[in-house]
Motif scaffolding. Structure first.
Motif, PDB file in Angstrom:
ATOM      1  N   ARG A  27       0.846  -1.190   0.000  1.00  0.00           N
ATOM      2  CA  ARG A  27       0.000   0.000   0.000  1.00  0.00           C
ATOM      3  C   ARG A  27       0.883   1.243   0.000  1.00  0.00           C
ATOM      4  N   THR A  28       0.523   2.208  -0.815  1.00  0.00           N
ATOM      5  CA  THR A  28       1.189   3.503  -0.840  1.00  0.00           C
ATOM      6  C   THR A  28       0.112   4.572  -0.752  1.00  0.00           C
ATOM      7  N   ALA A  29       0.314   5.502   0.150  1.00  0.00           N
ATOM      8  CA  ALA A  29      -0.675   6.566   0.325  1.00  0.00           C
ATOM      9  C   ALA A  29       0.018   7.911   0.192  1.00  0.00           C
ATOM     10  N   PHE A  30      -0.729   8.898  -0.269  1.00  0.00           N
ATOM     11  CA  PHE A  30      -0.200  10.254  -0.336  1.00  0.00           C
ATOM     12  C   PHE A  30      -1.330  11.219  -0.037  1.00  0.00           C
ATOM     13  N   MET A  31      -0.950  12.398   0.397  1.00  0.00           N
ATOM     14  CA  MET A  31      -1.918  13.394   0.824  1.00  0.00           C
ATOM     15  C   MET A  31      -2.134  14.416  -0.284  1.00  0.00           C
ATOM     16  N   LEU A  32      -3.359  14.938  -0.352  1.00  0.00           N
ATOM     17  CA  LEU A  32      -3.720  15.985  -1.302  1.00  0.00           C
ATOM     18  C   LEU A  32      -4.271  17.169  -0.525  1.00  0.00           C
ATOM     19  N   ASN A  33      -4.029  18.360  -1.044  1.00  0.00           N
ATOM     20  CA  ASN A  33      -4.697  19.505  -0.435  1.00  0.00           C
ATOM     21  C   ASN A  33      -6.091  19.623  -1.056  1.00  0.00           C
ATOM     22  N   ASP A  34      -6.870  20.577  -0.596  1.00  0.00           N
ATOM     23  CA  ASP A  34      -8.264  20.700  -1.060  1.00  0.00           C
ATOM     24  C   ASP A  34      -8.362  20.941  -2.561  1.00  0.00           C
ATOM     25  N   LYS A  35      -7.493  21.793  -3.096  1.00  0.00           N
ATOM     26  CA  LYS A  35      -7.557  22.120  -4.533  1.00  0.00           C
ATOM     27  C   LYS A  35      -7.152  20.918  -5.388  1.00  0.00           C
ATOM     28  N   GLU A  36      -6.144  20.176  -4.950  1.00  0.00           N
ATOM     29  CA  GLU A  36      -5.717  18.983  -5.691  1.00  0.00           C
ATOM     30  C   GLU A  36      -6.840  17.938  -5.708  1.00  0.00           C
ATOM     31  N   LYS A  37      -7.453  17.721  -4.540  1.00  0.00           N
ATOM     32  CA  LYS A  37      -8.548  16.751  -4.466  1.00  0.00           C
ATOM     33  C   LYS A  37      -9.714  17.187  -5.346  1.00  0.00           C
ATOM     34  N   GLU A  38     -10.027  18.444  -5.305  1.00  0.00           N
ATOM     35  CA  GLU A  38     -11.121  18.978  -6.129  1.00  0.00           C
ATOM     36  C   GLU A  38     -10.821  18.807  -7.618  1.00  0.00           C
ATOM     37  N   ALA A  39      -9.556  19.039  -8.001  1.00  0.00           N
ATOM     38  CA  ALA A  39      -9.168  18.887  -9.412  1.00  0.00           C
ATOM     39  C   ALA A  39      -9.309  17.431  -9.858  1.00  0.00           C
ATOM     40  N   ILE A  40      -8.878  16.499  -9.013  1.00  0.00           N
ATOM     41  CA  ILE A  40      -8.985  15.079  -9.369  1.00  0.00           C
ATOM     42  C   ILE A  40     -10.446  14.658  -9.425  1.00  0.00           C
ATOM     43  N   GLU A  41     -11.228  15.083  -8.452  1.00  0.00           N
ATOM     44  CA  GLU A  41     -12.664  14.751  -8.456  1.00  0.00           C
ATOM     45  C   GLU A  41     -13.335  15.280  -9.724  1.00  0.00           C
ATOM     46  N   SER A  42     -13.024  16.523 -10.081  1.00  0.00           N
ATOM     47  CA  SER A  42     -13.610  17.132 -11.270  1.00  0.00           C
ATOM     48  C   SER A  42     -13.185  16.382 -12.533  1.00  0.00           C
ATOM     49  N   TYR A  43     -11.902  16.048 -12.634  1.00  0.00           N
ATOM     50  CA  TYR A  43     -11.383  15.326 -13.803  1.00  0.00           C
ATOM     51  C   TYR A  43     -12.060  13.965 -13.931  1.00  0.00           C
ATOM     52  N   CYS A  44     -12.150  13.247 -12.810  1.00  0.00           N
ATOM     53  CA  CYS A  44     -12.763  11.916 -12.839  1.00  0.00           C
ATOM     54  C   CYS A  44     -14.240  11.990 -13.210  1.00  0.00           C
ATOM     55  N   LYS A  45     -14.936  12.993 -12.699  1.00  0.00           N
ATOM     56  CA  LYS A  45     -16.350  13.141 -13.030  1.00  0.00           C
ATOM     57  C   LYS A  45     -16.525  13.485 -14.510  1.00  0.00           C
ATOM     58  N   LYS A  46     -15.710  14.415 -15.005  1.00  0.00           N
ATOM     59  CA  LYS A  46     -15.798  14.841 -16.405  1.00  0.00           C
ATOM     60  C   LYS A  46     -15.499  13.690 -17.365  1.00  0.00           C
ATOM     61  N   ASN A  47     -14.503  12.865 -17.019  1.00  0.00           N
ATOM     62  CA  ASN A  47     -14.088  11.765 -17.891  1.00  0.00           C
ATOM     63  C   ASN A  47     -14.691  10.422 -17.504  1.00  0.00           C
ATOM     64  N   LYS A  48     -15.668  10.456 -16.608  1.00  0.00           N
ATOM     65  CA  LYS A  48     -16.402   9.256 -16.188  1.00  0.00           C
ATOM     66  C   LYS A  48     -15.462   8.149 -15.711  1.00  0.00           C
ATOM     67  N   ILE A  49     -14.502   8.531 -14.870  1.00  0.00           N
ATOM     68  CA  ILE A  49     -13.566   7.569 -14.286  1.00  0.00           C
ATOM     69  C   ILE A  49     -14.164   7.106 -12.972  1.00  0.00           C
ATOM     70  N   ARG A  50     -14.462   5.822 -12.873  1.00  0.00           N
ATOM     71  CA  ARG A  50     -15.080   5.281 -11.669  1.00  0.00           C
ATOM     72  C   ARG A  50     -14.042   4.751 -10.690  1.00  0.00           C
ATOM     73  N   ASN A  51     -12.949   4.216 -11.193  1.00  0.00           N
ATOM     74  CA  ASN A  51     -11.933   3.610 -10.330  1.00  0.00           C
ATOM     75  C   ASN A  51     -10.749   4.570 -10.218  1.00  0.00           C
ATOM     76  N   LYS A  52     -10.779   5.416  -9.203  1.00  0.00           N
ATOM     77  CA  LYS A  52      -9.722   6.423  -9.038  1.00  0.00           C
ATOM     78  C   LYS A  52      -8.386   5.789  -8.703  1.00  0.00           C
ATOM     79  N   SER A  53      -8.397   4.702  -7.960  1.00  0.00           N
ATOM     80  CA  SER A  53      -7.155   4.021  -7.603  1.00  0.00           C
ATOM     81  C   SER A  53      -6.440   3.532  -8.863  1.00  0.00           C
ATOM     82  N   LYS A  54      -7.190   2.893  -9.748  1.00  0.00           N
ATOM     83  CA  LYS A  54      -6.620   2.402 -11.005  1.00  0.00           C
ATOM     84  C   LYS A  54      -6.116   3.571 -11.851  1.00  0.00           C
ATOM     85  N   PHE A  55      -6.895   4.639 -11.910  1.00  0.00           N
ATOM     86  CA  PHE A  55      -6.519   5.820 -12.683  1.00  0.00           C
ATOM     87  C   PHE A  55      -5.203   6.409 -12.176  1.00  0.00           C
ATOM     88  N   MET A  56      -5.091   6.592 -10.854  1.00  0.00           N
ATOM     89  CA  MET A  56      -3.870   7.188 -10.285  1.00  0.00           C
ATOM     90  C   MET A  56      -2.677   6.262 -10.449  1.00  0.00           C
TER      91      MET A  56
END
Length: 86
Positions: A27-56
């Motif tokens: 397992r590898t974990a990393f931290m995101l700030n609010d803007k980074e998390k928001e950017a990833i959430e927005s990107y995944c929603k826009k591109n219909k990415i359901r599995n964020k772990s696989k995407f990252m």
């Protein structure tokens, strides 16, 4: 869906160990700030990415592999290679 026949698998004898070697045990974990998390959430929603772990994981490994391909060892220095004209 058709049922599988009683036929043996085409995997080689070491197929089980190969499958076990692909299992993700680390397992590898990393931290995101609010803007980074928001950017990833927005990107995944826009591109219909359901599995964020696989995407990252794929995005990170693609970057790492690109660097490996760019920085592979050569017989000559980059400066010398740039001088050669083909």
């Amino acid at each position: 869906m058709a049922k599988k026949s009683g036929k043996k698998s085409n995997l080689p004898m070491d197929g089980v160990s190969r499958i076990n070697s692909l299992k993700r045990n680390h397992r590898t974990a990393f931290m995101l700030n609010d803007k980074e998390k928001e950017a990833i959430e927005s990107y995944c929603k826009k591109n219909k990415i359901r599995n964020k772990s696989k995407f990252m994981r794929e995005t990170l490994l693609r970057t790492v592999m690109d660097h490996f391909l760019e920085d592979y060892p050569t017989l000559f220095d980059k400066k010398d290679m740039d001088k050669i004209r083909i």
